[in-house]
Design a protein around this motif. Structure first.
Motif, PDB file in Angstrom:
ATOM      1  N   LEU A  37       0.828  -1.210   0.000  1.00  0.00           N
ATOM      2  CA  LEU A  37       0.000   0.000   0.000  1.00  0.00           C
ATOM      3  C   LEU A  37       0.862   1.259   0.000  1.00  0.00           C
ATOM      4  O   LEU A  37       0.582   2.209  -0.743  1.00  0.00           O
ATOM      5  N   VAL A  38       1.913   1.274   0.799  1.00  0.00           N
ATOM      6  CA  VAL A  38       2.805   2.441   0.839  1.00  0.00           C
ATOM      7  C   VAL A  38       3.440   2.664  -0.540  1.00  0.00           C
ATOM      8  O   VAL A  38       3.497   3.786  -1.045  1.00  0.00           O
ATOM      9  N   VAL A  39       3.890   1.590  -1.169  1.00  0.00           N
ATOM     10  CA  VAL A  39       4.510   1.694  -2.493  1.00  0.00           C
ATOM     11  C   VAL A  39       3.487   2.170  -3.526  1.00  0.00           C
ATOM     12  O   VAL A  39       3.784   3.042  -4.352  1.00  0.00           O
ATOM     13  N   GLN A  40       2.283   1.631  -3.482  1.00  0.00           N
ATOM     14  CA  GLN A  40       1.238   2.045  -4.423  1.00  0.00           C
ATOM     15  C   GLN A  40       0.920   3.532  -4.272  1.00  0.00           C
ATOM     16  O   GLN A  40       0.745   4.246  -5.267  1.00  0.00           O
ATOM     17  N   GLN A  41       0.831   3.995  -3.026  1.00  0.00           N
ATOM     18  CA  GLN A  41       0.530   5.400  -2.788  1.00  0.00           C
ATOM     19  C   GLN A  41       1.678   6.297  -3.251  1.00  0.00           C
ATOM     20  O   GLN A  41       1.446   7.357  -3.824  1.00  0.00           O
TER      21      GLN A  41
END
Length: 65
Positions: A37-41
């Protein structure tokens, strides 16, 4: 926070691989989801992954799954 989260996820994968325990597998997957999720954001907001502490971690799937 990125390096800390990545360290936790890597450690959880190691533990899960060693024990095969359902709890450890669940923890591994939860931390993988958080990293993902952090990478996607970061990608969505145009941030370089290195700027958030993911040095050269272009493929979290192969590293954490």
């Amino acid at each position: 926070m990125g390096p800390l989260l990545l360290d936790l996820a890597t450690s959880a994968k190691t533990n899960a691989d060693q024990t095969g325990d359902a709890y450890d597998r669940g923890r591994q997957m939860g931390l993988y989801e958080a990293v993902s999720l952090v990478v996607q954001q970061a990608d969505a907001f145009g941030l370089d992954r290195r700027d958030i502490g993911f040095e050269g971690g272009d493929d979290a799937d192969s590293d954490l799954l």
